[in-house]
Design an enzyme around this catalytic site. Structure first.
Site, short mmCIF file in Angstrom:
data_model
loop_
_atom_site.label_atom_id
_atom_site.label_comp_id
_atom_site.label_asym_id
_atom_site.label_seq_id
_atom_site.Cartn_x
_atom_site.Cartn_y
_atom_site.Cartn_z
N LYS A 117 4.96 29.78 34.44
CA LYS A 117 5.19 28.36 34.12
C LYS A 117 6.53 28.16 33.40
O LYS A 117 7.33 27.31 33.78
CB LYS A 117 4.06 27.81 33.23
CG LYS A 117 2.69 27.85 33.88
CD LYS A 117 1.64 27.23 33.00
CE LYS A 117 1.40 27.95 31.69
NZ LYS A 117 0.91 29.34 31.84
N ARG A 155 6.38 38.96 22.63
CA ARG A 155 5.46 38.09 21.89
C ARG A 155 4.29 38.89 21.33
O ARG A 155 3.79 39.80 21.98
CB ARG A 155 4.92 37.00 22.83
CG ARG A 155 5.81 35.79 22.89
CD ARG A 155 5.43 34.84 24.00
NE ARG A 155 4.01 34.47 24.06
CZ ARG A 155 3.52 33.54 24.88
NH1 ARG A 155 4.34 32.88 25.70
NH2 ARG A 155 2.25 33.24 24.90
P1 ADP Z 1 3.98 31.59 31.58
O1 ADP Z 1 4.92 30.58 30.95
O2 ADP Z 1 3.14 30.99 32.67
O3 ADP Z 1 3.13 32.33 30.58
P2 ADP Z 1 6.44 33.08 32.19
O4 ADP Z 1 7.28 32.09 32.93
O5 ADP Z 1 6.84 33.39 30.79
O6 ADP Z 1 4.87 32.70 32.29
O7 ADP Z 1 6.42 34.42 33.05
C1 ADP Z 1 5.69 35.58 32.62
C2 ADP Z 1 6.48 36.84 32.97
O8 ADP Z 1 6.53 37.00 34.39
C3 ADP Z 1 7.95 36.80 32.51
O9 ADP Z 1 8.29 38.10 32.09
C4 ADP Z 1 8.73 36.39 33.76
O10 ADP Z 1 10.05 36.92 33.77
C5 ADP Z 1 7.88 36.99 34.87
N1 ADP Z 1 7.83 36.16 36.09
C6 ADP Z 1 7.77 34.80 36.17
N2 ADP Z 1 7.71 34.39 37.46
C7 ADP Z 1 7.72 35.52 38.21
C8 ADP Z 1 7.66 35.78 39.63
N3 ADP Z 1 7.57 34.78 40.50
N4 ADP Z 1 7.69 37.07 40.03
C9 ADP Z 1 7.78 38.09 39.14
N5 ADP Z 1 7.83 37.92 37.81
C10 ADP Z 1 7.80 36.65 37.35
P1 AMP Z 2 1.77 29.68 25.83
O1 AMP Z 2 3.13 29.77 25.20
O2 AMP Z 2 1.62 28.46 26.69
O3 AMP Z 2 1.35 30.95 26.52
O4 AMP Z 2 0.75 29.46 24.61
C1 AMP Z 2 0.57 30.44 23.61
C2 AMP Z 2 -0.63 30.10 22.75
O5 AMP Z 2 -0.40 28.84 22.07
C3 AMP Z 2 -1.96 29.91 23.47
O6 AMP Z 2 -2.62 31.14 23.72
C4 AMP Z 2 -2.72 29.01 22.49
O7 AMP Z 2 -3.21 29.75 21.39
C5 AMP Z 2 -1.61 28.09 21.95
N1 AMP Z 2 -1.47 26.86 22.78
C6 AMP Z 2 -0.39 26.49 23.50
N2 AMP Z 2 -0.61 25.32 24.12
C7 AMP Z 2 -1.88 24.95 23.79
C8 AMP Z 2 -2.72 23.84 24.13
N3 AMP Z 2 -2.31 22.88 24.96
N4 AMP Z 2 -3.95 23.80 23.58
C9 AMP Z 2 -4.39 24.76 22.75
N5 AMP Z 2 -3.67 25.83 22.41
C10 AMP Z 2 -2.43 25.94 22.92
#
Ligand code: ADP
Ligand code: AMP
Length: 213
Positions: A13, A160
């Site tokens: 995302k 993270r």
């Molecule tokens: P989210 O915001 O949904 O938690 P991220 O955008 O941070 O996910 O992506 C999670 C991990 O996967 C990151 O390390 C990113 O570089 C990698 N990633 C994102 N999209 C892809 C893809 N289409 N293919 C391979 N790796 C990806």
């Molecule tokens: P993310 O960065 O989206 O992976 O979110 C990291 C963490 O933040 C999640 O695991 C939740 O603990 C908290 N969080 C982020 N967005 C929300 C939401 N909309 N509602 C509740 N918790 C959230």
């Protein structure tokens, strides 16, 4: 363009959000980023949120909803926005609907990115983020040119706290229980765009853009 990015942790995302907000010139509202910024600054909100985030659980709805309402009222959201990681419960979605109704605006699309659990775990565990600009890299799938250094601003990369196998597994379970029902919620409204998140980053982006046209 008023958009929501829906999908399990690690599906991509944030990565897609960076490209989407650039293309459509809209603000990127990530509730996870807002909480992490508050934790870094040591605010009361940050301290409360951290308790839940460290366990992989959702922060209580009332805390999240008020932050998003406040953010949406800012001037830069007038012509559009991208919500990333919000809503995550039916209660949050209903509160958002109510707020958008009060503002006299409607969502254009909910982009639902999906991938299997094994892929999510591998992506989240290998994720590294720039301390300065927040850009996400992956040690295998999307590595920086120089190990541990951001391509954009030379910032140091970090992992993270919640990107360890145990917490990621809990976050995926929480997603399945509390967030997945939102797919049906938005399907009923006819605004869901399903996108296969297993494809390479650029391909996922192209599919999203085509779906938004
Ligand atoms: P989210 O915001 O949904 O938690 P991220 O955008 O941070 O996910 O992506 C999670 C991990 O996967 C990151 O390390 C990113 O570089 C990698 N990633 C994102 N999209 C892809 C893809 N289409 N293919 C391979 N790796 C990806
Ligand atoms: P993310 O960065 O989206 O992976 O979110 C990291 C963490 O933040 C999640 O695991 C939740 O603990 C908290 N969080 C982020 N967005 C929300 C939401 N909309 N509602 C509740 N918790 C959230």
């Amino acid at each position: 363009m008023r958009l929501i990015l829906l999908g399990p942790p690690g599906v991509g995302k944030g990565t897609q959000a960076s490209a989407i907000v650039k293309k459509y010139n809209i603000p990127h509202i990530s509730t996870g980023d807002i909480f992490r910024a508050n934790i870094k600054e040591g605010t009361e909100l940050g301290m409360k949120a951290k308790e839940y985030m460290d366990k992989g659980l959702l922060v209580p709805d009332e805390l999240v909803v008020s932050i998003v309402k406040d953010r949406l009222s800012k001037d830069d959201c007038k012509d559009g926005f991208l919500l990333d990681g919000f809503p995550r419960t039916i209660e949050q979605a209903e509160a958002l609907d109510e707020e958008l109704k009060n503002m006299g605006i409607k969502l254009d699309k909910v982009v639902n990115i999906y991938a299997d659990k094994e892929i999510l775990i591998e992506r989240a565990i290998g994720r590294r983020i720039c301390k300065k600009c927040g850009t996400a890299y992956h040690i295998k799938f999307n590595p920086p040119k120089v190990e541990n250094v951001c391509d954009i601003d030379g910032g140091e990369l970090f992992q993270r706290d919640d990107d360890n196998r145990e917490t990621v597994s809990t976050r995926i379970e929480v997603y399945e229980k509390q967030t997945e029902p939102l797919i049906e919620y938005y399907k009923e409204k006819g605004i869901i765009l399903d996108v296969d998140g297993t494809k390479p980053i650029e391909e996922v982006f192209e599919t999203i853009v085509k779906g938004l046209e």
